[in-house]
Design an enzyme around this catalytic site. Structure first.
Site, PDB file in Angstrom:
ATOM      1  N   LYS A 295      -4.028  -1.772 -20.708  1.00 28.77           N
ATOM      2  CA  LYS A 295      -5.135  -2.654 -21.523  1.00 28.77           C
ATOM      3  C   LYS A 295      -3.642  -3.250 -22.140  1.00 28.77           C
ATOM      4  CE  LYS A 295      -7.606  -3.069 -24.650  1.00 28.77           C
ATOM      5  NZ  LYS A 295      -7.638  -4.551 -25.538  1.00 28.77           N
TER       6      LYS A 295
ATOM      7  N   GLY B  94       0.408  -1.372 -31.537  1.00 32.33           N
ATOM      8  CA  GLY B  94      -1.340  -2.177 -32.546  1.00 32.33           C
ATOM      9  C   GLY B  94      -1.061  -1.756 -33.528  1.00 32.33           C
TER      10      GLY B  94
ATOM     11  N   GLU C 173       3.027   3.177 -32.086  1.00 33.98           N
ATOM     12  CA  GLU C 173       3.496   1.933 -32.499  1.00 33.98           C
ATOM     13  C   GLU C 173       2.908   1.475 -33.576  1.00 33.98           C
ATOM     14  OE1 GLU C 173       6.328   2.182 -32.511  1.00 33.98           O
ATOM     15  OE2 GLU C 173       6.742   3.579 -30.633  1.00 33.98           O
TER      16      GLU C 173
ATOM     17  N   CYS D 294       5.889  -7.630 -35.820  1.00 31.59           N
ATOM     18  CA  CYS D 294       5.541  -6.504 -36.330  1.00 31.59           C
ATOM     19  C   CYS D 294       6.801  -5.753 -37.346  1.00 31.59           C
ATOM     20  CB  CYS D 294       5.400  -5.120 -35.394  1.00 31.59           C
ATOM     21  SG  CYS D 294       6.963  -4.972 -33.977  1.00 31.59           S
TER      22      CYS D 294
ATOM     23  N   GLU E  50      -0.683  -4.888 -44.877  1.00 25.42           N
ATOM     24  CA  GLU E  50      -0.128  -6.017 -43.852  1.00 25.42           C
ATOM     25  C   GLU E  50      -0.684  -7.147 -43.742  1.00 25.42           C
ATOM     26  OE1 GLU E  50       0.044  -4.900 -39.813  1.00 25.42           O
ATOM     27  OE2 GLU E  50       1.670  -5.579 -39.211  1.00 25.42           O
TER      28      GLU E  50
END
Ligand code: NAD
Length: 485
Positions: free
Chosen positions: A178, A231, A253, A287, A389
């Site tokens: 996905k 994600g 991750e 990231c 973040e």
């Protein structure tokens, strides 16, 4: 094969392009123009169930296909990605907002490289053997798991999608994949490429939809035995909560808040040029971007002056204009989140040194979502701005005096993905590299990637490693066979 950018997307299940059973669709928006330019399926557990059936039917054959035959198909996929790089890059830019030159140079190039790398990797992957002298010998089989789920984010859409799919397929698994619902088009085009390359029906099933209905259906399906997820930490936590009691193999991750540590004795020019990239590439939506810049006090003012100057020279605007350095933020929701983070930084007492505002280009991008590259100073390590973040073109500056203080600041968040160290003193760099809480350390460089190296984070940045043999091990089950003499 003639690839064109579609408006209406369908799922790719059992080698067929089909609508979601629920007939529910989500609008797809071009973030550079703000316009809706297509619809994508919002699939649910019923679509996942038929995808799992297709994968089950395909598994016996695919898992018994020779390594060489798998290599030929996966390598053909890489070649077709290369041949259609122009259209894939344009699709990526329309969906994601990143500059077209960046899509070509990084995203699509790397998607082909991922397939090429794991296609060849599988030809060299082998199990181990352990001899117990005069008693027995063990050999370890590395067998495909069966059906695995791969879920990827919107920041590097095809790049990260293929980073998971390629090793999963190379190892002999069938895949339910996905892409992010925010950036689905290149995954849809990849389905056409896989079909043209001769990937048997049902080996790769690409199902579109959002996290709660489609993503969670993948996580919950009992016959999907392993999940590779990239994600946010928030979604990773939710996934672990569902998957752990089902004893699924998990690779997570997740997010980062990466430190970039700069010492007086670094190669100044190289550091400055790289720090601009590590701060603002892909609108800061990588990231691995260094969002907390830690600078030795003796050169803090010198760094600040030069960095502000270079940052204010960056051009933000239409991603189709090759002279722009930064394109659009991926979505209205994310644009609003970043703008809110900038407001929070001000409320926390941060000083905006440059940027901090939305950009309104003229012409076709007048309704797009653009933000100036932003530098903030004056905030301590514990505030929200320095611990949470942001995932946008926003960095903070903090001074330090000693190696110990640099390490304390670097390790002062719950994340631990990547870090960068700038110094010509390699002993000093090695001391920090050993003590820094991060899965990835770059010394005097950034985003230098060798696909054989372990990739992943510690703390809230994730569990497990991808890349090279780590990925091949994740996507296989080890079975030890012991024979007594
Ligand atoms: P996200 O977590 O919102 O979504 C990622 C993917 O997961 C999407 O496909 C989404 O539909 C799906 N998803 C969301 N909730 C889900 C759930 N409950 N169950 C199953 N699937 C679910 O992340 P995003 O906003 O797309 O991406 C940005 C985040 O990804 C940032 O935090 C960034 O740091 C992180 N990221 C990490 C890495 C890495 O390698 N560590 C790389 C790129 C991005």
């Amino acid at each position: 094969m003639n690839l064109a950018i579609p408006h209406h997307l369908e799922n790719f299940i059992g080698g067929n392009f089909i609508s979601p059973l629920s007939r529910q669709f989500i609008d797809n928006v071009n973030p550079a123009t703000g316009e809706i330019y297509g619809q994508i399926p919002n699939s649910n557990e019923k679509d996942i169930a038929i995808a799992v059936n297709a994968a089950k039917n395909a598994f016996q054959h695919w898992s018994n296909t020779s390594n060489e035959s798998r290599f030929i198909i996966l390598n053909k996929i890489a070649e077709l990605i290369d041949q259609h790089a122009e259209i894939l890059a344009l699709a990526e830019t329309n969906d994601q907002g990143k500059p077209l030159w960046l899509s070509k140079k990084i995203d699509i190039y790397r998607a082909a490289a991922n397939f090429r790398f794991f296609a060849t990797g599988n030809m060299h992957f082998s199990g181990e053997s352990h001899s117990m002298e005069n008693v027995a010998i063990n050999y370890t089989l590395r067998q495909p798991i069966g059906i695995v789920g791969c879920i990827s984010p919107w920041n590097l859409p095809l790049y990260l999608f293929t980073w998971k799919i390629a090793p999963a397929l190379a190892a002999g698994n069938c895949v339910i994949a996905k892409p992010s619902e925010v950036t689905p088009v290149t995954a849809f085009l990849l389905a056409h490429i896989c079909k043209a390359a001769g990937l048997p029906d049902g080996v790769l099933n690409i199902v579109h939809g959002d996290g709660p209905s489609c993503g969670e259906a993948i996580i919950k399906h009992p016959e999907i035995k392993a999940i590779s997820f990239t994600g946010s930490t928030r979604a990773g936590e939710q996934i672990a909560r569902i998957a752990a009691p089902m004893f699924k193999k998990l690779s997570l991750e997740l997010g980062g808040k990466n430190p970039n540590i700069i010492f007086e004795d670094c190669d100044w020019e190289k550091m400055m040029e790289t720090t601009i990239r590590s701060s603002f590439s892909n609108q800061g939506e990588i990231c691995l971007c260094g969002s907390r810049i830690l600078i030795e006090s003796s050169v803090y003012e010198k760094f600040k002056t030069a960095f502000i100057k270079k940052t204010s020279e960056l051009k933000v605007g239409d991603p189709l204009d090759d002279t722009n350095h930064q394109g659009a933020i991926v979505s209205k929701v994310h644009f609003e989140k970043i703008m809110r983070c900038i407001e929070i930084a001000k409320e926390e007492g941060g000083k905006i040194l440059t940027g901090g505002n939305a950009v309104k280009p003229e012409g076709r991008c007048a309704n797009g979502f653009f933000i100036e590259p932003t530098i903030i100073e004056g905030l301590g390590p514990d505030c929200k701005t320095n611990t949470e973040e942001i995932f946008g073109p926003v960095v903070t500056l903090q001074p330090f005096n000693t190696i110990e203080e640099a390490l304390q600041l670097a390790n002062a968040t719950s994340y631990g993905l990547a870090s960068t160290i700038w110094t010509q003193n390699i002993s000093k760099a090695n001391i920090i590299a050993a003590k820094i809480e991060a899965g990835i350390v770059w010394i005097n460089c950034w985003l230098q990637r060798d696909l054989r190296t372990p990739f992943g984070g510690v703390k809230n940045s994730g569990v497990g490693r991808e890349g090279g043999w780590e990925a091949m091990r994740f996507f296989t089950e080890a079975k030890n066979v012991c024979i007594e003499f």
